[in-house]
Design an enzyme around this catalytic site. Structure first.
Site, PDB file in Angstrom:
ATOM      1  N   ASP A   5       0.811  -1.219   0.000  1.00  0.00           N
ATOM      2  CA  ASP A   5       0.000   0.000   0.000  1.00  0.00           C
ATOM      3  C   ASP A   5       0.844   1.268   0.000  1.00  0.00           C
ATOM      4  OD1 ASP A   5      -2.708  -0.625  -0.036  1.00  0.00           O
ATOM      5  OD2 ASP A   5      -2.703  -1.203   2.074  1.00  0.00           O
TER       6      ASP A   5
HETATM    7  C1  GLC Z   1      -0.914   2.792   5.738  1.00  0.00           C
HETATM    8  C2  GLC Z   1      -0.076   1.714   6.364  1.00  0.00           C
HETATM    9  C3  GLC Z   1      -0.110   0.431   5.569  1.00  0.00           C
HETATM   10  C4  GLC Z   1      -1.549   0.096   5.334  1.00  0.00           C
HETATM   11  C5  GLC Z   1      -2.291   1.260   4.676  1.00  0.00           C
HETATM   12  C6  GLC Z   1      -3.728   0.915   4.464  1.00  0.00           C
HETATM   13  O1  GLC Z   1      -0.383   3.166   4.527  1.00  0.00           O
HETATM   14  O2  GLC Z   1       1.238   2.108   6.525  1.00  0.00           O
HETATM   15  O3  GLC Z   1       0.523  -0.606   6.238  1.00  0.00           O
HETATM   16  O4  GLC Z   1      -1.634  -1.044   4.529  1.00  0.00           O
HETATM   17  O5  GLC Z   1      -2.214   2.373   5.472  1.00  0.00           O
HETATM   18  O6  GLC Z   1      -4.424   1.879   3.761  1.00  0.00           O
HETATM   19  C1  GLC Z   2      -1.326  -3.730   5.536  1.00  0.00           C
HETATM   20  C2  GLC Z   2      -2.589  -3.769   4.720  1.00  0.00           C
HETATM   21  C3  GLC Z   2      -2.454  -4.644   3.514  1.00  0.00           C
HETATM   22  C4  GLC Z   2      -1.212  -4.282   2.767  1.00  0.00           C
HETATM   23  C5  GLC Z   2       0.013  -4.294   3.660  1.00  0.00           C
HETATM   24  C6  GLC Z   2       1.246  -3.821   2.975  1.00  0.00           C
HETATM   25  O1  GLC Z   2      -1.138  -4.945   6.177  1.00  0.00           O
HETATM   26  O2  GLC Z   2      -3.663  -4.213   5.493  1.00  0.00           O
HETATM   27  O3  GLC Z   2      -3.565  -4.524   2.667  1.00  0.00           O
HETATM   28  O4  GLC Z   2      -1.072  -5.173   1.730  1.00  0.00           O
HETATM   29  O5  GLC Z   2      -0.204  -3.460   4.760  1.00  0.00           O
HETATM   30  O6  GLC Z   2       1.204  -2.475   2.687  1.00  0.00           O
END
Ligand code: GLC
Ligand code: GLC
Length: 813
Positions: free
Chosen positions: A485
């Site tokens: 993400d």
């Molecule tokens: C933030 C977090 C990430 C998560 C995302 C979800 O970017 O750092 O881990 O997956 O939010 O939207």
């Molecule tokens: C968080 C989010 C997941 C994402 C991951 C890596 O765990 O829930 O959707 O893939 O972060 O960013």
């Protein structure tokens, strides 16, 4: 250092001190009513949606930590203490918290009084039940004053912590039975059809429903004036902060024990049936619920119900080996965490406030992988819900709201890996159940019933969405982000407070993801197989051809010489290459490309995994990338916003370690795979709890990486795709018992540490007992020696047996 121990016989983790390195929590409820409960009785409960139907107020990020919970204040001759230690922190002579499957029991002892608090959400009910046993272990009589306490949240958790100009004037309660039942009915007069209550099955000496009266305006949690005085005030809340507190006079002869049962319930009334008379709640349904838990025997029966429920679920996959840490992870805690994560998605934990995020499209599909063998019917329902939020072009809302099941517009779509996860989820469901009929279900797009097509058509659009969105090298466009993400290649954010994901101000079609390419190749055979079964030979053929083409593209444009590249950015520059100074290598494409079989024959797979070992492996697990970014890169996004070693910037993201573990088994390196797994599997970290800090019975999303100041320290436990993926890795690849479309595949690849083990697997109504003699030599390439009910078979596939049968399998690897 340990702060407790595993009690495997009772399927409990026993915490022996209130002073753990962080609140260690548990979840109650697995249907509609859920609770979070810490080892100090902190936490809250809610009905279905942690944001919109929250019953108890909880204060995140507070001083001290973990404020708000079910507190019992015991006044023993003027001294006030809690069995849960918090919030008075009065010293205890003994303390124990047992977190079990769906219940928690906290016991505290002081000056000969022992108080034991059992909390559970009985199956099939919308209530938290608290059973409090108080025993006088001294030789003299005791006259105790006991006060229960919970604080109501005014339902909408976000509004509850922001809108005081209104909320301080809306609170309303009702008192019944002299105070034995205290009702919370804020906003019931207008649009709400639901209320809550807190009941005790005894005559009370008094009660309070107004927070200020209970505490005294300037007192803190450790010194409520009511508990100090030993007498309830009979306050009736009007506005401000409604609470529920029962006052009990508990006289105990030497050796005597008394038991009280409290019910904290949630009730909905039909709109036309809300009132008993003007202004008075119709309490019929509340009374029904109260009747069900007014005796300790009923609590015992509910506990038995929970235990049976879990014994039944857990019997679907069980291992017996000489390694008790392995056994307890596979047999108890990992599936338990999979259930919780499936229920909660990423909404409510001690790191997720329950108000921010709905259910993730990608997250929920992944959660399925670890959950589907427990309750396949619920996985089916979830698949339909998720698919119903997909868009007609195959793209998907990144999140949806559990209460409305609608896509979440704030986050929108454009995470280009999302669609493929639907194929992953559905394939896992069909492998487990053989329910191909799900593919014929009519499922809408964006919840518009007029648009419905078969579920299979959804998969087709998912698959084609990738093909319709290829970049200059023929690799899939990344969009806002893929699994990571925080790799935001089309969002050049210079402004604080903007979202890194949704403020996509560049709309280029250049940024490509090698990770999505790996996923695409990995999922194509499943998609093709399903198409074929539907008689769509052309679709199947096309899918296979596209996968093979993508494989070539990855090897040509996605290979950096010693590992797979991560991506191409907005300017077409490589990400995850030795040509740059930072973040030369990323974990995700190494895992997913090898799992997809890319480069297994040509040797790239082995090279890539050797590079992972050399560059990413640490004492506490495999970091996400290395070296970390040391400054903010506007063209890369959130990943470079984290200080080195945390989260997506070179943290140990436990979620993708199992991809490498599975990939290692694909090239036959079981020893290495098992070693990687033990580095992050919580039971193996118990002895390092002072470093790891979080619960030794569940996985955390992240452990600080080698470049972090606090290397080895975990964050974000419980709700993470880590649970599902590690369960897949250990149960299907290391122990090697994997449901496939036409049979159970038996192919352990565990290394040599564990010589013999037995797996019992229930699948599609039959039971398989698999006795493995493991030399540790074979990889997934060399076939195991299998006998099925005494007859030798070739290959590693055991066809599914008739429901009701028991199949004995001997396996030598
Ligand atoms: C933030 C977090 C990430 C998560 C995302 C979800 O970017 O750092 O881990 O997956 O939010 O939207
Ligand atoms: C968080 C989010 C997941 C994402 C991951 C890596 O765990 O829930 O959707 O893939 O972060 O960013």
């Amino acid at each position: 250092m340990r702060f407790g121990y595993f009690d495997d016989k009772n399927r409990e983790y026993v915490i022996t001190t209130p002073k753990t390195p962080y609140p260690w929590i548990n979840y109650l409820g697995s249907e509609k009513f859920f609770s979070l409960v810490s080892h100090r009785a902190g936490g809250y409960c809610f009905y279905r949606d942690a944001r919109l139907r929250r019953l108890m107020r909880y204060r995140y990020n507070n001083v001290p930590t973990d404020v708000g919970g079910r507190y019992f204040y015991i006044n023993d001759g003027g001294e006030v203490w809690n069995p849960s230690f918090a919030p008075t922190n009065t010293a205890l002579d003994a303390f124990e918290c047992r977190h079990g499957l769906g219940y928690t029991r906290i016991t505290g002892e002081r000056k000969g009084v022992r108080a034991s608090l059992l909390m559970l959400v009985p199956t099939g009910h919308t209530a938290e039940v608290h059973e409090l046993r108080i025993k006088n272990n001294t030789a003299a009589p005791k006259n105790l004053k006991v006060f229960s306490f919970i604080e109501w949240c005014l339902w909408n958790a976000y509004d509850d912590m922001t809108n005081y100009q209104r909320n301080f004037s809306t609170g309303e309660v009702e008192v019944e039975g002299g105070g034995s039942t205290l009702y919370h009915k804020t906003e019931y007069r207008e649009r709400r059809d639901h209320f809550a209550f807190y009941h005790v099955n005894a005559k009370v000496a008094g009660f309070d429903t107004d927070r200020e009266t209970f505490f005294g305006l300037y007192n803190d949690w450790s010194a409520p004036q009511v508990a100090g005085k030993g007498e309830s005030s009979g306050s009736v809340a009007s506005g401000w902060a409604p609470i529920a507190s029962h006052g009990l006079d508990v006289a105990l002869a030497p050796g005597e024990e008394k038991t009280f049962v409290f019910t904290l319930g949630y009730v909905e009334n039909p709109r036309e049936d809300k009132w008993e008379k003007p202004g008075v709640i119709n309490k019929t349904r509340a009374h029904d619920l109260i009747q069900k838990f007014s005796q300790p025997e009923q609590v015992a029966a509910a506990m038995k119900g929970l235990a049976d429920h879990w014994s039944n679920l857990l019997s679907n996959y069980a291992v017996e080996s000489t390694d008790e840490k392995l056994n307890r992870t596979v047999n108890i805690w990992n599936p338990y965490q999979c259930m919780v994560t499936f229920n909660m998605s990423r909404s409510a934990s001690y790191f997720e406030t329950g108000i921010g995020r709905g259910m993730g499209f990608r997250d929920s599909n992944q959660d399925l992988l670890g959950f589907v063998h427990l309750v396949p019917e619920r996985a089916r329902e979830r698949i339909i819900d998720i698919a119903s939020t997909q868009f007609p072009d195959g793209s998907a809302y990144h999140q949806y709201q559990p209460l409305t099941k609608r896509g979440n517009n704030d986050v929108g779509s454009g995470f280009n890996d999302d669609p493929l996860w639907l194929i992953f989820g559905v394939a896992a469901y069909i492998r487990e159940t053989g329910d191909y009929g799900i593919l014929d279900e009519q499922v809408p797009y964006d919840n518009d019933p007029k648009s419905a097509t078969t579920l299979f058509e959804h998969l087709k659009r998912s698959f084609n969405h990738v093909l319709n969105n290829l970049g200059p090298h023929g690799l899939p466009l990344i969009g806002r982000a893929d699994w990571n993400d925080c790799l935001n290649l089309n969002c050049f954010s210079e402004t604080p407070d903007e979202s890194f994901q949704t403020t996509g101000n560049k709309t280029g079609r250049t940024a490509e993801s090698v990770f999505i390419a790996g996923m695409f190749v990995g999922v194509a055979p499943d998609y093709a197989y399903l198409a074929e079964r539907r008689g769509l030979a052309d679709d199947a053929k096309k899918a296979r051809a596209e996968a093979s083409k993508m494989t070539d593209v990855v090897l040509k444009h996605g290979w950096d010489g010693e590992w797979f590249l991560r991506a191409y950015d907005f300017f077409g520059k490589k990400v995850g290459t030795k040509e740059t100074k930072e973040a030369q290598i990323f974990i995700e494409p190494q895992g997913f490309c090898v799992m997809a079989g890319i480069g297994v024959e040509g040797g790239q797979a082995k090279k890539a995994l050797d590079s992972v070992k050399e560059r990413l492996d640490t004492k506490y697990g495999i970091v996400l990338n290395s070296p970390p970014y040391t400054e903010y890169h506007v063209e890369l996004g959130e990943i470079s916003s984290y200080p080195p070693g945390y989260k997506e910037n070179a943290g140990i993201f436990c979620h993708n370690n199992p991809w490498i573990i599975i990939a290692e088994t694909m090239i036959g390196r079981g020893d290495r795979a098992f070693e990687y797994w033990k580095k992050i599997a919580p039971a193996y970290l118990e002895e390092q709890s002072e470093i790891h800090r979080l619960e030794p019975y569940v996985y955390a999303q992240m452990i600080a990486g080698k470049d972090a100041v606090r290397h080895g320290e975990a964050k974000n436990s419980w709700l993470t795709g880590t649970a599902a993926w590690n369960f897949v890795a250990i149960s299907q690849y290391l122990l090697g018992v994997r449901p496939d479309f036409d049979g159970l595949r038996i192919h352990p690849c565990l290394g040599s540490e564990i010589g013999k083990f037995t797996v019992t697997r229930k699948c599609r109504g039959a039971e398989y007992r698999i006795h493995v003699k493991n030399s540790g030599k074979s990889g997934l390439s060399g076939a195991p020696k299998l006998t099925v009910d005494g007859k030798a078979v070739s290959g590693d596939l055991v066809p599914y047996a008739k429901p009701g049968s028991t199949v004995i399998i001997d396996c030598e690897v």
